[in-house]
Design a protein around this motif. Structure first.
Motif, PDB file in Angstrom:
ATOM      1  N   VAL A 147      11.406   6.704  11.345  1.00 51.68           N
ATOM      2  CA  VAL A 147      11.788   7.344  10.109  1.00 51.68           C
ATOM      3  C   VAL A 147      10.504   7.432   8.769  1.00 51.68           C
ATOM      4  O   VAL A 147       9.778   6.492   9.451  1.00 51.68           O
ATOM      5  N   SER A 148       9.972   8.651   8.982  1.00 51.38           N
ATOM      6  CA  SER A 148       8.469   9.247   7.831  1.00 51.38           C
ATOM      7  C   SER A 148       8.939   8.303   6.600  1.00 51.38           C
ATOM      8  O   SER A 148       9.833   7.870   6.178  1.00 51.38           O
ATOM      9  N   TYR A 149       7.884   7.568   5.850  1.00 50.06           N
ATOM     10  CA  TYR A 149       7.637   7.492   4.868  1.00 50.06           C
ATOM     11  C   TYR A 149       8.272   8.511   4.484  1.00 50.06           C
ATOM     12  O   TYR A 149       9.044   8.105   3.011  1.00 50.06           O
ATOM     13  N   GLU A 150       7.612   9.270   4.123  1.00 50.90           N
ATOM     14  CA  GLU A 150       8.398  10.948   3.470  1.00 50.90           C
ATOM     15  C   GLU A 150       9.973  10.803   3.143  1.00 50.90           C
ATOM     16  O   GLU A 150      10.620  11.207   2.479  1.00 50.90           O
TER      17      GLU A 150
ATOM     18  N   LYS B  93       1.227  -1.292   0.133  1.00 51.66           N
ATOM     19  CA  LYS B  93      -0.118  -0.359  -0.309  1.00 51.66           C
ATOM     20  C   LYS B  93       0.995   1.059  -0.421  1.00 51.66           C
ATOM     21  O   LYS B  93       1.383   1.157   0.681  1.00 51.66           O
ATOM     22  N   VAL B  94       0.745   1.967  -1.357  1.00 47.28           N
ATOM     23  CA  VAL B  94       1.629   3.132  -1.105  1.00 47.28           C
ATOM     24  C   VAL B  94       1.292   4.046  -0.763  1.00 47.28           C
ATOM     25  O   VAL B  94       0.421   5.065  -0.591  1.00 47.28           O
ATOM     26  N   HIS B  95       2.644   4.922   1.064  1.00 45.94           N
ATOM     27  CA  HIS B  95       2.052   6.121   1.470  1.00 45.94           C
ATOM     28  C   HIS B  95       2.673   6.695   0.744  1.00 45.94           C
ATOM     29  O   HIS B  95       2.266   8.022   0.924  1.00 45.94           O
ATOM     30  N   ALA B  96       4.117   7.023   0.429  1.00 40.34           N
ATOM     31  CA  ALA B  96       4.626   7.932  -1.167  1.00 40.34           C
ATOM     32  C   ALA B  96       5.496   7.241  -1.892  1.00 40.34           C
ATOM     33  O   ALA B  96       6.542   6.142  -2.133  1.00 40.34           O
ATOM     34  N   THR B  97       5.693   8.136  -2.794  1.00 34.39           N
ATOM     35  CA  THR B  97       6.821   8.334  -3.710  1.00 34.39           C
ATOM     36  C   THR B  97       7.556   9.343  -4.662  1.00 34.39           C
ATOM     37  O   THR B  97       6.654  10.063  -4.072  1.00 34.39           O
ATOM     38  N   SER B  98       8.519   9.528  -4.536  1.00 41.07           N
ATOM     39  CA  SER B  98       9.373  10.240  -4.872  1.00 41.07           C
ATOM     40  C   SER B  98       9.427  10.611  -6.681  1.00 41.07           C
ATOM     41  O   SER B  98       9.786   9.159  -7.029  1.00 41.07           O
TER      42      SER B  98
ATOM     43  N   VAL C  40       9.702   4.317  -3.800  1.00 39.60           N
ATOM     44  CA  VAL C  40       8.890   3.960  -3.471  1.00 39.60           C
ATOM     45  C   VAL C  40       8.507   3.724  -1.819  1.00 39.60           C
ATOM     46  O   VAL C  40      10.053   3.149  -1.015  1.00 39.60           O
ATOM     47  N   ALA C  41       7.981   3.712  -0.751  1.00 41.34           N
ATOM     48  CA  ALA C  41       7.320   3.598  -0.061  1.00 41.34           C
ATOM     49  C   ALA C  41       6.275   3.163   0.737  1.00 41.34           C
ATOM     50  O   ALA C  41       5.329   3.540   0.219  1.00 41.34           O
ATOM     51  N   GLY C  42       5.735   2.611   1.296  1.00 44.09           N
ATOM     52  CA  GLY C  42       4.648   1.757   1.687  1.00 44.09           C
ATOM     53  C   GLY C  42       4.579   0.882   2.730  1.00 44.09           C
ATOM     54  O   GLY C  42       5.641   0.380   3.459  1.00 44.09           O
ATOM     55  N   GLU C  43       4.113   0.654   3.365  1.00 41.96           N
ATOM     56  CA  GLU C  43       3.141  -1.031   3.987  1.00 41.96           C
ATOM     57  C   GLU C  43       2.567  -2.305   3.590  1.00 41.96           C
ATOM     58  O   GLU C  43       1.973  -2.019   2.520  1.00 41.96           O
TER      59      GLU C  43
ATOM     60  N   ILE D  95       7.620  14.937  -3.741  1.00 37.95           N
ATOM     61  CA  ILE D  95       6.637  13.530  -2.712  1.00 37.95           C
ATOM     62  C   ILE D  95       5.423  13.664  -3.356  1.00 37.95           C
ATOM     63  O   ILE D  95       4.584  14.558  -2.861  1.00 37.95           O
ATOM     64  N   VAL D  96       4.980  12.610  -3.615  1.00 38.64           N
ATOM     65  CA  VAL D  96       3.552  12.409  -3.857  1.00 38.64           C
ATOM     66  C   VAL D  96       2.957  11.482  -2.340  1.00 38.64           C
ATOM     67  O   VAL D  96       3.512  10.620  -2.520  1.00 38.64           O
TER      68      VAL D  96
END
Length: 327
Positions: free
Chosen positions: A114-117, A33-38, A63-66, A322-323
């Protein structure tokens, strides 16, 4: 799921937000589940490289997510784990969607603090900077390094890592970014638009040249960079090979490194996969310990990706775009 889909290759304007099916995972893959992408230059470069026969793919490299599902052979991850990764080019399910997928072997955990962002800024620029400085160059303290584009994302990570490694830093930047770099403690900055880089390097080094160069501009600049190396110097080419006719064998005893970082993720060698895992873990640990700061972040919505890719292409962006929480 909602996703920003490339209808066909060739143009940024061919991106369209639409409903698509969730990615189907294999036995060794994770559903994220995508929380952030740059955004990265390679996003628009990929779009323009692909022809009209390439259709309906979801881009987004960082990509960063769960983790929300996993294949039956996955051992290192559980549902709910927070992860980040660099999407492999052949994967058509990247970060510009609500869900993405990735192989277990090239996915990495995010520490709780550390945050997803912040984590999502690392895979492209951060990994590349670390790989050059830690895995390719043979670094000796107090030597001199030239880092092109010090205000860019690769440059920002490279400068911080070079400081940790006790290197003397020279960087290039446009005049509008010089003050920012001075505030970061960088004293030797060359205004590449108004100064001759090669002449300034000779002046700074008393004609010796620099010991290391991260050459990330283009092949033409890479050719000029060869002349700026000291004896036994090392140079890493990120954006194309130089014209080797400008150097002579048995002249400076230089070492040259081709940096095809994305290709590393396609290798089957277990030692390479372990090396990439070490890079990811070391970088995110440095962020966790506040030893590595993240470039300025601008948060945008998925709908805004096309216009910001155009800004990125036109060199109008400072920091990382960052999205945030794909919806």
């Amino acid at each position: 799921m909602k996703a920003l889909v490339l209808k066909k290759g060739g143009n940024i304007d061919n991106l369209e937000k639409k409903e698509v099916k969730k990615p189907q995972i294999k036995d060794n893959e994770l559903l994220i589940k995508v929380h952030a992408t740059s955004l990265n230059p390679s996003d628009y470069q990929t779009i323009e490289y692909l022809d009209e026969n390439t259709k309906d793919i979801v881009l987004g490299l960082d990509v960063a997510g769960e983790v929300v599902n996993k294949g039956k052979n996955v051992k290192k991850f559980d549902i709910g784990d927070r992860v980040f990764y660099l999407r492999q080019m052949e994967n058509p399910n990247g970060g510009f969607g609500e869900y993405s997928k990735n192989p277990e072997a090239s996915t990495y955990k995010i520490p709780v603090n550390v945050s997803y962002e912040d984590a999502v800024t690392l895979p492209g620029a951060g990994f590349t900077a670390y790989y050059i400085l830690k895995n390719r160059f043979k670094i000796d303290k107090n030597k001199t390094i030239l880092i092109h584009g010090g205000s860019g994302n690769l440059g920002q990570f490279a400068i911080q890592l070079a400081k940790i490694m006790s290197l003397n830093i020279i960087t290039t930047a446009s005049s509008k970014n010089i003050e920012m770099l001075k505030k970061q403690g960088i004293e030797k900055i060359i205004d590449y638009k108004n100064q001759n880089i090669e002449r300034e390097i000779k002046n700074i080094t008393n004609n010796k040249g620099v010991d290391y160069i991260i050459s990330s501009v283009n092949p033409e600049q890479a050719t000029k960079d060869l002349g700026s190396l000291n004896f036994n110097g090392e140079i890493a080419f990120v954006s194309g090979f130089p014209d080797f006719n400008n150097i002579h064998f048995y002249d400076k005893s230089i070492t040259m490194h081709e940096i095809a970082f994305g290709k590393l993720f396609e290798q089957k060698d277990l030692n390479i996969k372990k090396s990439l895992e070490n890079i990811a873990n070391d970088l995110v640990s440095l962020v966790d310990k506040n030893k590595l700061s993240i470039p300025n972040k601008t948060l945008i919505k998925l709908d805004e990706v096309p216009q910001y890719l155009k800004k990125l292409k036109n060199n109008e962006i400072q920091g990382k775009i960052i999205v945030n929480k794909i919806i």
